[in-house]
Design an enzyme around this catalytic site. Structure first.
Site, PDB file in Angstrom:
ATOM      1  N   GLU A  84      -4.602  -4.602  10.282  1.00  0.00           N
ATOM      2  CA  GLU A  84      -4.424  -3.641  10.424  1.00  0.00           C
ATOM      3  C   GLU A  84      -4.317  -2.923  12.408  1.00  0.00           C
ATOM      4  O   GLU A  84      -5.502  -2.048  12.221  1.00  0.00           O
ATOM      5  CB  GLU A  84      -4.363  -2.977   9.720  1.00  0.00           C
ATOM      6  CG  GLU A  84      -4.124  -2.921   8.441  1.00  0.00           C
ATOM      7  CD  GLU A  84      -3.545  -2.219   7.273  1.00  0.00           C
ATOM      8  OE1 GLU A  84      -2.366  -2.191   6.357  1.00  0.00           O
ATOM      9  OE2 GLU A  84      -3.765  -1.082   7.500  1.00  0.00           O
ATOM     10  N   SER A 139       3.060  -2.132  10.095  1.00  0.00           N
ATOM     11  CA  SER A 139       4.415  -1.896  10.212  1.00  0.00           C
ATOM     12  C   SER A 139       5.020  -2.904  10.083  1.00  0.00           C
ATOM     13  O   SER A 139       6.651  -3.824  10.697  1.00  0.00           O
ATOM     14  CB  SER A 139       4.986  -1.498  12.073  1.00  0.00           C
ATOM     15  OG  SER A 139       4.827   0.181  12.174  1.00  0.00           O
ATOM     16  N   LYS A 165       0.115   4.112  -0.317  1.00  0.00           N
ATOM     17  CA  LYS A 165      -0.904   5.454   0.308  1.00  0.00           C
ATOM     18  C   LYS A 165      -0.307   6.924  -0.948  1.00  0.00           C
ATOM     19  O   LYS A 165      -0.609   6.000  -1.919  1.00  0.00           O
ATOM     20  CB  LYS A 165      -0.541   5.770   1.350  1.00  0.00           C
ATOM     21  CG  LYS A 165       0.426   4.554   2.554  1.00  0.00           C
ATOM     22  CD  LYS A 165      -0.217   4.698   3.792  1.00  0.00           C
ATOM     23  CE  LYS A 165      -0.287   3.464   4.630  1.00  0.00           C
ATOM     24  NZ  LYS A 165      -0.445   2.987   5.988  1.00  0.00           N
ATOM     25  N   ASN A 188       0.477  -1.350  -0.338  1.00  0.00           N
ATOM     26  CA  ASN A 188       0.067   0.115  -0.161  1.00  0.00           C
ATOM     27  C   ASN A 188       0.568   1.758  -0.138  1.00  0.00           C
ATOM     28  O   ASN A 188       1.352   1.245   0.471  1.00  0.00           O
ATOM     29  CB  ASN A 188      -0.672   0.043   1.336  1.00  0.00           C
ATOM     30  CG  ASN A 188      -2.103   1.487   1.454  1.00  0.00           C
ATOM     31  OD1 ASN A 188      -2.086   2.543   0.393  1.00  0.00           O
ATOM     32  ND2 ASN A 188      -2.411   1.505   2.816  1.00  0.00           N
ATOM     33  N   GLU A 221      -6.727   5.319   7.606  1.00  0.00           N
ATOM     34  CA  GLU A 221      -6.690   6.636   7.252  1.00  0.00           C
ATOM     35  C   GLU A 221      -8.060   7.146   6.714  1.00  0.00           C
ATOM     36  O   GLU A 221      -8.239   8.051   7.104  1.00  0.00           O
ATOM     37  CB  GLU A 221      -5.369   6.691   6.988  1.00  0.00           C
ATOM     38  CG  GLU A 221      -3.929   6.377   6.852  1.00  0.00           C
ATOM     39  CD  GLU A 221      -2.686   5.613   6.354  1.00  0.00           C
ATOM     40  OE1 GLU A 221      -2.263   5.457   5.678  1.00  0.00           O
ATOM     41  OE2 GLU A 221      -2.096   5.334   7.122  1.00  0.00           O
ATOM     42  N   HIS A 238      -9.541   1.052   5.111  1.00  0.00           N
ATOM     43  CA  HIS A 238      -8.336   1.573   5.858  1.00  0.00           C
ATOM     44  C   HIS A 238      -8.550   3.079   6.917  1.00  0.00           C
ATOM     45  O   HIS A 238      -9.230   3.388   6.681  1.00  0.00           O
ATOM     46  CB  HIS A 238      -7.204   2.143   4.855  1.00  0.00           C
ATOM     47  CG  HIS A 238      -5.947   2.159   4.832  1.00  0.00           C
ATOM     48  ND1 HIS A 238      -5.455   2.923   5.992  1.00  0.00           N
ATOM     49  CD2 HIS A 238      -5.017   1.068   5.594  1.00  0.00           C
ATOM     50  CE1 HIS A 238      -4.163   2.690   6.369  1.00  0.00           C
ATOM     51  NE2 HIS A 238      -3.746   1.453   5.732  1.00  0.00           N
ATOM     52  N   GLY A 286       2.611   2.679  10.510  1.00  0.00           N
ATOM     53  CA  GLY A 286       3.470   3.799  10.868  1.00  0.00           C
ATOM     54  C   GLY A 286       3.922   4.185  12.068  1.00  0.00           C
ATOM     55  O   GLY A 286       4.807   5.027  12.367  1.00  0.00           O
TER      56      GLY A 286
HETATM   57  P1  13P Z   1       3.307   0.425   7.385  1.00  0.00           P
HETATM   58  O1  13P Z   1       3.750  -0.935   7.144  1.00  0.00           O
HETATM   59  O2  13P Z   1       3.779   1.598   7.078  1.00  0.00           O
HETATM   60  O3  13P Z   1       2.685   1.032   9.049  1.00  0.00           O
HETATM   61  O4  13P Z   1       1.653   1.165   7.558  1.00  0.00           O
HETATM   62  C1  13P Z   1       0.814  -0.300   7.249  1.00  0.00           C
HETATM   63  C2  13P Z   1      -0.412   0.580   6.469  1.00  0.00           C
HETATM   64  O5  13P Z   1      -0.875   1.106   6.809  1.00  0.00           O
HETATM   65  C3  13P Z   1      -1.064  -0.743   5.145  1.00  0.00           C
HETATM   66  O6  13P Z   1      -1.973  -0.144   5.046  1.00  0.00           O
END
Ligand code: 13P
Length: 247
Positions: free
Chosen positions: A167, A208, A11, A9, A97, A95, A173
């Protein structure tokens, strides 16, 4: 489940030049991911470029979001029909976010899930708890409610063999990965809730995941792969994670 799936992903990262470089590096290193399902989810403007560059490879392409509607006066929105039209196979829905920064509630996520399946896309449904919810001991209730919204709208069959990413929000992150035991426990809970007979979901862990912690997660019985954020922007790191999914 034997063949694991690793999805990147990206982003809101990238440029035409970076997309080209990253995908060429993934193609060049594809032997490291042999036997593993791989997909990348670039931002909307780069989807067609990614589909073109990955034509003839086994690497799938997905989007990060979609509209509920198919077409019409919805300024700024992108439909599942359009995503399918440019060659996407997957689309991420729900997601954290999108849920926290853009106010998407579980009812809207369920409608997006339905819209994706109606367009022939494979939705990757993201679920997961906030840190305060884990600390309060309500992780399973939170995840169950997120799953139930989709089950209620789309029916039990819709999730029985779905692609679901667990997640934990506190691990996204932050560099704070869930322990393999924490991931396994929630994955087992999700499988128990949505599997029906021989139909069982593919369960990705996200939050992560890095080259040095991927193997420990992937070895867990109910972890069928990963949804990778930051580390998916680095070809060597992403391929190392794919490699960890091979054994
Ligand atoms: P990170 O791997 O940067 O923590 O992000 C995970 C994520 O949100 C994947 O959709």
């Amino acid at each position: 489940m034997s063949r694991k799936l690793v999805v990147g992903n990206w982003k809101m990262h990238g440029s035409r030049a970076q997309v080209g470089e990253l995908l060429e590096a993934l193609k060049a290193g594809s032997a490291r991911a042999q036997g593993v399902g791989v997909a990348v989810c670039p931002p909307f403007p780069y989807l067609a470029q990614a589909v073109g560059l990955l034509a003839g490879t086994d690497i799938g392409v997905g989007a990060q979001n979609l509209a509920v509607e198919t077409a019409g006066a919805y300024t700024g929105e992108v439909s599942g029909e359009m995503l399918a039209d440019v060659g996407c196979r997957y689309v991420i829905v729900g997601h954290s976010e999108r849920r926290t920064l853009y106010g998407e509630d579980s009812a809207l996520v369920a409608r997006k899930y339905k819209a994706a399946t109606e367009q022939g896309l494979v939705p990757i449904l993201c679920v997961g708890e906030q840190l305060s919810e884990r600390e309060a001991g309500t992780t399973e209730q939170v995840v169950a409610a997120q799953l139930d919204a989709v089950l209620d709208l789309c029916g039990e069959a819709a999730l029985a063999s779905a692609l679901i990413a667990y997640e934990p929000v506190w691990a996204i992150g932050t560099g704070k990965v869930a322990t393999p035991e924490q991931a396994q426990a929630v994955h087992a809970f999700i499988r128990g809730r949505v599997a029906r007979g021989a139909d069982t979901p593919t369960l990705l862990y996200g939050g992560s995941v890095k080259p040095d912690n991927a193997a420990g997660l992937f070895v867990q019985q109910d972890v069928d792969g990963g949804l990778i954020g930051g580390a998916s922007l680095d070809a060597d790191h992403f391929l190392a994670i794919c490699e960890a999914a091979r054994s």
